[in-house]
Scaffold this active site. Structure first.
Site, PDB file in Angstrom:
ATOM      1  N   LYS A  54      53.241 101.393  95.936  1.00 55.00           N
ATOM      2  CA  LYS A  54      53.044 100.320  96.931  1.00 55.00           C
ATOM      3  C   LYS A  54      53.474 100.798  98.305  1.00 55.00           C
ATOM      4  O   LYS A  54      52.778 100.595  99.300  1.00 55.00           O
ATOM      5  CB  LYS A  54      53.843  99.069  96.542  1.00 55.00           C
ATOM      6  CG  LYS A  54      53.207  98.254  95.445  1.00 55.00           C
ATOM      7  CD  LYS A  54      54.167  97.206  94.903  1.00 55.00           C
ATOM      8  CE  LYS A  54      53.591  96.553  93.666  1.00 55.00           C
ATOM      9  NZ  LYS A  54      54.558  95.812  92.876  1.00 55.00           N
ATOM     10  N   GLN A  98      59.842  92.709  92.875  1.00 56.27           N
ATOM     11  CA  GLN A  98      59.221  93.321  91.694  1.00 56.27           C
ATOM     12  C   GLN A  98      59.740  92.659  90.413  1.00 56.27           C
ATOM     13  O   GLN A  98      60.949  92.496  90.227  1.00 56.27           O
ATOM     14  CB  GLN A  98      59.524  94.832  91.685  1.00 56.27           C
ATOM     15  CG  GLN A  98      58.860  95.618  90.584  1.00 56.27           C
ATOM     16  CD  GLN A  98      57.337  95.687  90.695  1.00 56.27           C
ATOM     17  OE1 GLN A  98      56.781  95.642  91.790  1.00 56.27           O
ATOM     18  NE2 GLN A  98      56.669  95.774  89.576  1.00 56.27           N
ATOM     19  N   ASP A 121      52.568  87.836  96.625  1.00 53.46           N
ATOM     20  CA  ASP A 121      52.247  87.811  95.200  1.00 53.46           C
ATOM     21  C   ASP A 121      51.535  86.517  94.802  1.00 53.46           C
ATOM     22  O   ASP A 121      50.933  86.446  93.730  1.00 53.46           O
ATOM     23  CB  ASP A 121      53.538  87.886  94.373  1.00 53.46           C
ATOM     24  CG  ASP A 121      53.831  89.272  93.830  1.00 53.46           C
ATOM     25  OD1 ASP A 121      52.869  90.004  93.556  1.00 53.46           O
ATOM     26  OD2 ASP A 121      55.026  89.594  93.685  1.00 53.46           O
TER      27      ASP A 121
HETATM   28  N1  GUN Z   1      55.271  93.421  87.941  1.00 48.05           N
HETATM   29  C1  GUN Z   1      54.078  93.715  87.356  1.00 48.05           C
HETATM   30  N2  GUN Z   1      53.070  93.220  88.091  1.00 48.05           N
HETATM   31  C2  GUN Z   1      53.621  92.611  89.158  1.00 48.05           C
HETATM   32  C3  GUN Z   1      53.079  91.932  90.277  1.00 48.05           C
HETATM   33  O1  GUN Z   1      51.866  91.770  90.442  1.00 48.05           O
HETATM   34  N3  GUN Z   1      53.991  91.445  91.162  1.00 48.05           N
HETATM   35  C4  GUN Z   1      55.332  91.603  90.993  1.00 48.05           C
HETATM   36  N4  GUN Z   1      56.138  91.078  91.915  1.00 48.05           N
HETATM   37  N5  GUN Z   1      55.871  92.229  89.963  1.00 48.05           N
HETATM   38  C5  GUN Z   1      55.005  92.732  89.054  1.00 48.05           C
END
Ligand code: GUN
Length: 296
Positions: A54, A98, A121
Site C-alpha cells: 500500500k 489494517q 475502507d
Molecule cells: N485486511 C484485509 N483486507 C483488508 C482491507 O480491505 N482493509 C483493512 N483495513 N484491513 C484488511
C-alpha cells in the site's frame, strides 16, 4: 476454456494511472497532495506485506504515505489517540487501520472512531448506512474493484441476476449493496444456504467471496455467466504452496462467459481502489470535483 479472462492486473494499472493523473492535477492546480495514513498494529506477516505494498503504490501515485506501526500490545486508548490525531491532521485525507487487529482490541470501536470522511475502507457504520441507502459514501475497496471490472465488461448491469457467495462486512454485504444500486436482482448465499448449486446457477453474475479454496465448481455456473473470484487462498502444492481462488478456475472457465483469474484478477484492484478512494476523499474534503470513473 471459453471464458474471457478479466485482467484485473491490467485494469488496476489503468485505475492507478487515472489516480496519478488526478493527483498531479491536484498538486499543480491547487497545491494539494492527497495523503493516506495506514496503521498497523502487531506483526501479522500477511498484513505487513499488504501495508508495504500500500505504501509503495501510494507513493508511486504521487500521494503522501504515512505508515504507523504499533506494537502488538498497544492499548485501545493509545490506538484511539492515534486515530484521533490522524482525524485532525489536515494532511491526511484517508485513514486505514489494517485488520485483523490483535484480539484485545475492539475492531468495531476503532473503525467507528475514524472520521467517516477519511474512512477510505468504507467500514465505518456511517458509510455502511450511506451505501445501504444509496447515498454518497466511501465504498469498500474490494467490492468497488469488482464493480469496476463488471461495469467495464458489461457496461450496464441493470436487470442482471447477481449471486454473491459470502456475507462478510468487508466484501459480501457491500458487494450486494453495490449490485443492488446498479439495479441487479441480488441473492446473497452463505454457509446455511440450501440448494447452493441451484441458487448460484441462477446468476448472470457470480461473486465468490468465502475464503474456501476452489469451492465453486464449473457445474454451479450458468453458461455464459460472469464469475468474479474474490478468494485468495494459499494451498499446498508439492513442497511449495500456490494461490487459488474460491472457484475451481479450469472448470468454471469452461462454462463462464468471463472470469477473473487468481492471482491477477480482483486482488490488484483492491489497492488501486484504496488509492482511488483516497483521491476521492481528498477532493471531497477540499470541495473539488471528484475524479470520474473512480467512485461507485
Ligand atoms: N485486511 C484485509 N483486507 C483488508 C482491507 O480491505 N482493509 C483493512 N483495513 N484491513 C484488511
Amino acid at each position: 476454456m471459453s471464458a474471457t479472462i478479466l485482467d484485473g492486473k491490467a485494469f488496476a494499472a489503468t485505475v492507478r494511472a487515472k489516480v496519478a493523473d488526478h493527483v498531479a492535477r491536484l498538486k499543480s492546480e491547487h497545491g494539494i497532495t492527497p495523503g493516506l495514513a495506514v496503521v498497523l498494529v502487531g506483526e501479522d506477516p500477511a498484513s505487513q506485506v499488504y501495508v508495504r505494498s500500500k505504501g509503495k503504490q501510494t507513493k508511486e501515485a504521487g500521494m503522501a504515505s504515512f505508515e504507523h506501526r504499533l506494537p502488538a500490545d498497544t492499548s485501545e486508548e493509545a490506538l484511539l489517540r492515534m486515530v484521533d490525531q490522524l482525524n485532525k491532521d489536515p494532511g491526511v485525507h484517508g485513514i486505514l487501520v489494517q485488520l485483523p487487529l490483535p484480539k484485545h482490541l475492539d475492531s468495531d470501536l476503532v473503525i467507528n472512531s475514524i472520521d467517516p470522511a477519511k474512512d477510505v475502507d468504507g467500514f465505518h457504520i456511517s458509510n455502511v448506512g450511506l451505501l445501504g441507502t444509496g447515498q454518497r459514501s466511501m465504498v469498500p475497496c474490494t467490492p468497488l474493484g469488482c464493480l469496476m471490472l463488471l461495469r467495464d465488461h458489461h457496461g450496464s448491469l441493470s436487470g442482471m441476476e447477481a449471486v454473491v457467495i459470502g456475507r462478510s462486512n468487508i466484501v459480501g454485504k457491500p458487494m450486494a449493496q453495490l449490485l443492488l444500486n446498479d439495479s441487479c436482482t441480488v441473492t446473497i448465499c452463505h454457509s446455511r444456504t440450501k440448494d447452493l448449486k441451484e441458487t448460484v446457477r441462477r446468476g448472470d453474475i457470480v461473486v465468490a467471496a468465502v475464503g474456501r479454496p476452489e469451492m465453486v465448481p464449473g457445474d454451479w455456473i450458468k453458461p455464459g455467466a460472469t464469475v468474479i473470484d474474490v478468494g485468495i487462498n494459499r494451498i499446498p502444492d508439492g513442497d511449495k504452496t500456490r494461490l487459488v481462488g474460491d472457484c475451481d478456475f479450469d472448470s468454471c472457465a469452461e462454462v463462464a462467459g468471463a472470469i477473473t483469474p487468481v492471482p491477477g484478477g480482483v486482488g490488484p484492484m483492491t489497492i488501486a481502489c484504496l488509492l482511488a478512494n483516497t483521491v476521492t476523499a481528498c477532493c471531497r474534503a477540499n470541495g473539488l470535483p471528484e475524479p470520474e470513473g473512480l467512485t461507485a
